[in-house]
Design an enzyme around this catalytic site. Structure first.
Site: not given
Length: 1096
Positions: A64, A257, A306, A344, A362, A377, A753
Site C-alpha cells: 500500500r 452440511s 461429498g 466414488n 428456471y 458425469r 482443495h
C-alpha cells in the site's frame, strides 16, 4: 479452504489482546466505511480529535505504501479530506479492479527509520519459520534474500534467549531484549491462535513496540477450537472481487452440511457458468475453459461434492441459475457446463434430480437467456442420472447435450465453446447392473488393452525383497519407498460405522478372488461390542465392531492398515491412538478440515515410526487385484469397467480423490490398466507426498510407467523434477499439474482443495508443468490430452516389449445389493406397508403433500395438521377451528372419571409417562368416552332413514337400547353444559348447514321432557356436529364422510383431546410427589360367603 486472509485490524486485535506484555502499545483503531457515523465514532474514540493519525485501506492490498494508499501524520480533517477522494472509488491494482470500501484509522507513531524491523512467521510441512530483518519498512526489498531465518521444530517452544541468539545479532543491544520477548510471545500466539501466516512490516521499536502494518492468515478449519479467542471472524474476499450474498448463502449451506458446497463469483456478466462435482474436477474444468480462450467469459468457480442430498443440490443449482439468469443477456446466449469426474460414492442420480428440479423451475428464464447446457458425469447410479437429464432435455426448450464416461471429462468444454464438434450422445449401457452380468466385463470396451502377463497373484504379493529392473541409484534409502503398502493378504480395521464402504471393500475383494475379506473389524467407541452382517459374494458373514481400539488391535494382530472415517473433530485423537500400535503400517484419514497444526504433528509422528499416512481429505487408494481403501474406485460397476479387479502396469498418484477415479477410467481406456493408485489428499500438508509413492512405485518391478496429477500450490512436484534429473527416477512418468487457470484470474481464487493456492510464481501450475517437461517427464498440452499422452507412452512400452499384453480374464460375478438394485429400478417388490399421509424421506417433512415449512408459514395450527394427517386434505378454516375447539373441550373432565383415575393410580405406582397414559387410554370404550362414534352412527342412521325424532326415540326404547350421546350425570336442561353451549353456538354460526345437529336437538326436546338431565351431552354433540361437517363442508363425498365415521375418526378426537388431560394428571402427581395409592378399606364392601360349600 484452510488458510484464509483476515483484515489487518482483526489480526492486530487478535495479537495484542492475547499477548500479556506492558512493552506492547495499546491497539487503537477505527474502521471506516461509507456508512460510518463520524459523530458517533469520535465520541467513542476521542483520541481521533487530539492526535496525529494514519489512514489506509484494509482490504488485503499488498504494498500500500508503494501504491500511495497510506496517508500519515495528518489530523482528522486531513483524514476526511484524503478519504473523500478515495472512499468508494474504483481503483486498479495490477490486473484487479475494485472499490476502496474499508479503511482503518490509527494513531500516528513518530519514529526514525532505524526503529523499524521486519518479522514474519509462516508454516512449512516439517517446521515453522521465523524471518527477521533489522531493517523494515516499505523499501525492504527481497526479504527471502536479506532476512535471518529460524526454523522451529513442530511442537517446540521458542524462548527469548533463542530468538536473541539466532535472529537479533544486528539489532541495537538496548532493544534486543524487548524484541526477543515480543517475538517469543508472538510465536506462542501464532501457534495457539492457529495462524498460518503472520507478517509485520514495519514493527516499530522505541519505548514500546508498535505493530504498524500487518498481513495475516488463519487456519479457518480451527474455528471450532479457537472460537472463544477469535470471536466473530470475517474473512474478506481478495481485492478486486466483491462479496456476493449468494456466496454467503452457499457458504452457510456448506457449513450446515457434511458435503462440500463452494461458490465464487468471478464475473457476474460472464457467459460461461459451471456447476461441477468435485474439487479437482472443478479446477480442471476452469483450466480447460481458460485454455480454450474463455477466461474473460468465465462467470464463476465452484464445486459440489461429498454426496450432497437432492435438496442441497437443488439449493446450490437454484442459486447458480438465479445469478446466471439476471442482468444483461449475452448476444451469443449463455453456456452452462454441468460436469464432473467419476464419483466414488456420491449418488449421481440423487444429485442430478436436485439439479433437474432447479432447471425446471428456471425453464422460462433459461429460454429467455438462450442457455445451452452440456452435461458429463459418471459414478454410482450415473446411468439413471443421465437418463433423467436426457428426459428433461426433451422438454426444457433449450439445447442440452448429455454424456457419460465414454466421453473424456473435459470434452464438453470444447463443444460448449465451439472449438470441438458436438458429439452424438451414446445412450447405451443404460443399467449399472449390466456390468454385473456373467461375462459382461469381458465384453466391455473391447478396444481396451489387455493386462500384462504378470499374474495378479504375483503382482499382489509383497515384492519388497525383489530387485527392480531400475539402476541401483534409483533405490530409495527410505524403507517406506521400497516396501509395498498393500497386497492380497493386507487386512484392515475401519474406524467408524461405514457399512456401505465396508461392503464395497468386500465386493472388491470378492471380485479380485481374495481368499478372505480385507476388513477384519470396525472400531466405534460410541456403542458396545457387537457384530454387523455383510455379504461375501452370495454368503452372509459377520464382522465384529469393537468399542475399544486396544481390543481390536489385540484380537486382529494381522491388521496393518487402519482406515479412519472419524470426523474432523475426532480424527486427530483417533490417529494419535492408532500410532501407539506398532502393527499398523498405513493409516488412511478420510476427513476433510483437520487443522493444519494437527496434521503436521501427525505427519511428524508417523514419519518417526515409519508409518504411511494417506490423507487427510482423501478418498484413499486402490491396488487392483489386492486391496482398496473405503469408497475408492466407486461402485462395483466402475471397478469392473475400469478393470480394477486385476493389476495393470500403470501406477498413479493424485491429490484429488474424485480425480483418482477419473484416472482409473482414463488409464483403463488407454493402457492395460492400473497397478496401484493413491490420492494423497487435497490439504496443504498431505500425510504422504507425491515422491513417497512415486519412488515406491518405481521400486516395484511390476510397475512399468507412472502418472502424476499435481496441482497449483506447494512445491512437491519439483522433487519429482529433481529425481528425474538425478536419475533416481528412470521409469517413464506422465505428469500434469491442474490449476493453470489461476494466472488468468484478476484476483486470487482459492480452489476446492485447501492446498490449491499458489503463494509465489514457482507454486503455479504453469511453472510446475514447464519444469516437469524440462526435467524429462511426459507433459500433455492440457488435461484434455492427458489420456492420449498416457496411451502414447504405453504404446511405446509395448513396442519395446517392456509391457507384454495378455488375454483378459473376466472376474467372478458379484451379486448386487437388494437396496441398490431397487434404487436403480432393476427389481420390484410389493411394499410391506403403505402410507398416503406423510413422507419423511426428502429434505423436508411432508404432510399429505404439503411441506412442513408451508404449514408453519400459513399458521395452519393443530386443526390444519389434523386435517392433513387424518383426512388427507385441507379443510376450511372454520372446520380446523372446530377441531381445535373439540380437542380443548374434551381435554379433561376431572380426576374422578375412569381414565384419569387409572392414569393417576399408575403414576403413583412409579410408572413412566407412557405407561400411565396407556393405562388411562385403555379405559376408553362404550361406557367411557366412546359415545362419539356410536352417537354419530345412531343419529345418522335415524336421520337417513327418515325417522322423525319421536319415532327414533320410540324405536330405541323398543330395542331396549340407550341413545348414545344423550344424558349427563350432573348437567341438565336447566343447568346446561357450557362446553356444549360454546360448540353449538360456533357450529350454528359457521357451518354451512347443520341438519343432523338440528335433528339431535329435536330429540333432546323429547328426552328432556321425560327427564331434565337427558340432554345432548358433549360426546353426542361432537358426534352429530362432526357428521354435519364431514357431509357439508364440500371436502368429502357422502361415501367418504360415512367411511370416516365407520373407521373411528370421531373417537380419535376424544382420544387425542383426553390424552392432554391424562398427561396433565401424570405430571401433577409427579410434581406433588404422591406416593403409592392404596384404596381405603372403608370404601370397599367385603362380601364373602358365610358358609363355604363342602365339595367333598
Amino acid at each position: 479452504m484452510s488458510a484464509k486472509a483476515i483484515y489487518e485490524a482483526t489480526g492486530k486485535e487478535l495479537v495484542t489482546s492475547n499477548i500479556d506484555s506492558s512493552d506492547i502499545a495499546k491497539n487503537r483503531y477505527v474502521t471506516i466505511t461509507a456508512d460510518s457515523d463520524w459523530d458517533k465514532i469520535t465520541a467513542e474514540n476521542p483520541w481521533l480529535l487530539t492526535e496525529k493519525l494514519v489512514v489506509k485501506p484494509d482490504q488485503l492490498i499488498k504494498r500500500r505504501g508503494k501504491l500511495g494508499l497510506i496517508k500519515v501524520n495528518v489530523d482528522l480533517a486531513g483524514v476526511k479530506t484524503w478519504l473523500g477522494s478515495r472512499l468508494n472509488q474504483e481503483i486498479k491494482i495490477g490486473e484487479a479492479t475494485g472499490l476502496l470500501k474499508n479503511f482503518i484509522i490509527e494513531p500516528f507513531v513518530a519514529h526514525k527509520d532505524e526503529d523499524e524491523v521486519y518479522v514474519c512467521i509462516y508454516c512449512q510441512r516439517n517446521c515453522d519459520v521465523i524471518l527477521f530483518h533489522h531493517e523494515g519498512g516499505v523499501d525492504i526489498g527481497d526479504v527471502d534474500a536479506k532476512a535471518v531465518k529460524m526454523e522451529i521444530e513442530l511442537g517446540s517452544k521458542v524462548t527469548a534467549a533463542q530468538v536473541k541468539e539466532k535472529l537479533l545479532a544486528k539489532v541495537t543491544p538496548s532493544k534486543q531484549e524487548m524484541i526477543a520477548k515480543f517475538i517469543a510471545q508472538l510465536y506462542k500466539q501464532f501457534q495457539e491462535l492457529y495462524f498460518t501466516y503472520l507478517e509485520i512490516n514495519p514493527l516499530v521499536v522505541t519505548d514500546k513496540i508498535y505493530i504498524l502494518d500487518m498481513a495475516a492468515k488463519l487456519d479457518a478449519t480451527a474455528e471450532y477450537l479457537c472460537k472463544s479467542k477469535w470471536g466473530e471472524i470475517n474473512f474478506p474476499p481478495p481485492f478486486g472481487r466483491e462479496a456476493f450474498p449468494e456466496e454467503a448463502y452457499i457458504a452457510d449451506l456448506d457449513a450446515k452440511s457434511g458435503a462440500s458446497l463452494k461458490l465464487t463469483i468471478l464475473n457476474p456478466k460472464g457467459r460461461i457458468w459451471t456447476m461441477v462435482a468435485g474439487g479437482g474436477a472443478s479446477v480442471i474444468y476452469s483450466d480447460t475453459i481458460c485454455d480454450l480462450g474463455g477466461a474473460s467469459e468465465l462467470a464463476n468457480y465452484g464445486e459440489y461434492s461429498g454426496a450432497p442430498t437432492e435438496q442441497q443440490t437443488f439449493e446450490y443449482a437454484k442459486t447458480l441459475l438465479s445469478l446466471m439468469t439476471k442482468g444483461e443477456k449475452h448476444p451469443k446466449g449463455k453456456v452452462l457446463i454441468i460436469g464432473g469426474g467419476i464419483a466414488n460414492f456420491t449418488n449421481v442420480a440423487a444429485t442430478f434430480k436436485g439439479i433437474v428440479r432447479a432447471l425446471q423451475q428456471y425453464k422460462a428464464k433459461l429460454q429467455e437467456y438462450q442457455v445451452s447446457i452440456f452435461v458429463r458425469r459418471g459414478g454410482p447410479n450415473y446411468q439413471e442420472g443421465l437418463r433423467v437429464m436426457r428426459e428433461l432435455g426433451s422438454s426444457l426448450g433449450v439445447p442440452m447435450h448429455v454424456y457419460g464416461t465414454e466421453t473424456h471429462m473435459t470434452a464438453i468444454v470444447g463443444m460448449a465453446l465451439g472449438t470441438r464438434e458436438i458429439q452424438d450422445e451414446n445412450k447405451g449401457d443404460q443399467m449399472t447392473a449390466s456390468f454385473l452380468l456373467a461375462g459382461s466385463a469381458k465384453s466391455q470396451d473391447s478396444a481396451t488393452p489387455a493386462a500384462s502377463k504378470a499374474e495378479s497373484s504375483v503382482a499382489c504379493k509383497d515384492t519388497s525383497s525383489t530387485t527392480t529392473d531400475a539402476p541401483s541409484t534409483a533405490q530409495a534409502s527410505d524403507s517406506k519407498s521400497s516396501k509395498p503398502l498393500f497386497s492380497n493378504e493386507t487386512y484392515s480395521l475401519i474406524w467408524g460405522l461405514q457399512p456401505r464402504a465396508v461392503q464395497g471393500m468386500l465386493d472388491f475383494d470378492h471380485s479380485c478372488r481374495r481368499r478372505a475379506p480385507s476388513v477384519v473389524g470396525m472400531i466405534y467407541p460410541f456403542t458396545g461390542d457387537h457384530k454387523q452382517k455383510f455379504y461375501w459374494g452370495h454368503k452372509e458373514i459377520l464382522i465384529p465392531v469393537y468399542k475399544s481400539m486396544e481390543k481390536a488391535m489385540k484380537t486382529h494382530p494381522e491388521a496393518d492398515v487402519l482406515i479412519s472415517f472419524a470426523s474432523l473433530r475426532s480424527a486427530y485423537e483417533s490417529t494419535l491412538e492408532t500410532l501407539k500400535y506398532k502393527q499398523i503400517r498405513t493409516i488412511a484419514i478420510i476427513a476433510e478440515g483437520i487443522p493444519e497444526n494437527m496434521t503436521r504433528h501427525l505427519i511428524t509422528l508417523a514419519n518417526n515410526q515409519g508409518v504411511t499416512i494417506i490423507g487427510p481429505a482423501t478418498v484413499g487408494g486402490i491396488k487392483p487385484g489386492c486391496f482398496k481403501i473405503g469408497n475408492t474406485g466407486g461402485m462395483l460397476d466402475n471397478i469392473l469397467s475400469s478393470k480394477l479387479y486385476r493389476p495393470g502396469s500403470v501406477a498413479y498418484v493424485s491429490r484429488s480423490g474424485g480425480m483418482s477415479n477419473e484416472l482409473n477410467n482414463i488409464v483403463s481406456r488407454h493402457t492395460n490398466g492400473v497397478f496401484e493408485g493413491v490420492a494423497i489428499g487435497g490439504d496443504r500438508y498431505p500425510g504422504s507426498t507425491f515422491m513417497d509413492h512415486i519412488m515406491r512405485y518405481h521400486n516395484d518391478p511390476n510397475v512399468k510407467m507412472l502418472v502424476m496429477l499435481g496441482e497449483v500450490g506447494g512445491i512437491e512436484e519439483y522433487q519429482v523434477c529433481s529425481a528425474i534429473r538425478d536419475k533416481r527416477l528412470t521409469k517413464p512418468i506422465v505428469a500434469w499439474c491442474i490449476g493453470t487457470c489461476a494466472s488468468m484470474f484478476t484476483s486470487e481464487v482459492q480452489f476446492g482443495h485447501a492446498g490449491a493456492c499458489a503463494n509465489g510464481e514457482a507454486e503455479t501450475a504453469r511453472a510446475k508443468n514447464k519444469a516437469l517437461e524440462e526435467a524429462g517427464a511426459y507433459v500433455p498440452r492440457s488435461f484434455d490430452d492427458l489420456g492420449e499422452k498416457i496411451g502414447e507412452v504405453y504404446k511405446k512400452l509395448v513396442e519395446d516389449k517392456v509391457i507384454v499384453p495378455s488375454e483378459e480374464v473376466p472376474p467372478p460375478t458379484v451379486p448386487m445389493d437388494y437396496s441398490w438394485a431397487r434404487e436403480l429400478g432393476l427389481i420390484r417388490k410389493p411394499a410391506s406397508f403403505m402410507t398416503s399421509i406423510v413422507d419423511e424421506r426428502g429434505q423436508e417433512l411432508i404432510y399429505a403433500g404439503m411441506p412442513i415449512t408451508q404449514i408453519m408459514k400459513e399458521e395452519m395450527g393443530i386443526g390444519g395438521v389434523l386435517s392433513l394427517l387424518w383426512f388427507q386434505r385441507r379443510l376450511p378454516t372454520y372446520a380446523t377451528k372446530f377441531i381445535e375447539m373439540c380437542l380443548m373441550v374434551t381435554a379433561d373432565h376431572g380426576p374422578a372419571v375412569s381414565g384419569a383415575h387409572n392414569t393417576i393410580i399408575t403414576a403413583r405406582a412409579g410408572k413412566d409417562l407412557v405407561s400411565s397414559l396407556c393405562s388411562g387410554l385403555l379405559t376408553i370404550g362404550e361406557r367411557f368416552g366412546g359415545a362419539l362414534d356410536m352417537a354419530a352412527k345412531q343419529f345418522s342412521e335415524a336421520y337417513d332413514s327418515n325417522l322423525i325424532p319421536n319415532e327414533f326415540v320410540n324405536e330405541m326404547r323398543k330395542q331396549h337400547k340407550l341413545i348414545m350421546g344423550i344424558g349427563h350425570r350432573v348437567k341438565s336442561i336447566n343447568n346446561p353444559d357450557m362446553r356444549v353451549v360454546l360448540l353449538k353456538d360456533f357450529a350454528q354460526k359457521n357451518f354451512p348447514v347443520t341438519p343432523l345437529l338440528d335433528y339431535a336437538l329435536q330429540v333432546e326436546k323429547i328426552t328432556t321432557a321425560k327427564k331434565p338431565n337427558l340432554i345432548l351431552n358433549v360426546d353426542g354433540f361432537i358426534g352429530v356436529a362432526f357428521v354435519d361437517l364431514l357431509r357439508n363442508c364440500g371436502a368429502f363425498t357422502p361415501e367418504e364422510a360415512n367411511e370416516y365415521v365407520e373407521i373411528g375418526a370421531l373417537n380419535g378426537l376424544f382420544v387425542l383431546g383426553r390424552s392432554m388431560g391424562f398427561i396433565g394428571h401424570y405430571l401433577d402427581q409427579k410434581r406433588l410427589k404422591q406416593g403409592l395409592y392404596r384404596h381405603p378399606w372403608d370404601d370397599i364392601s367385603y362380601i364373602l360367603p358365610e358358609n363355604l360349600p363342602d365339595m367333598q
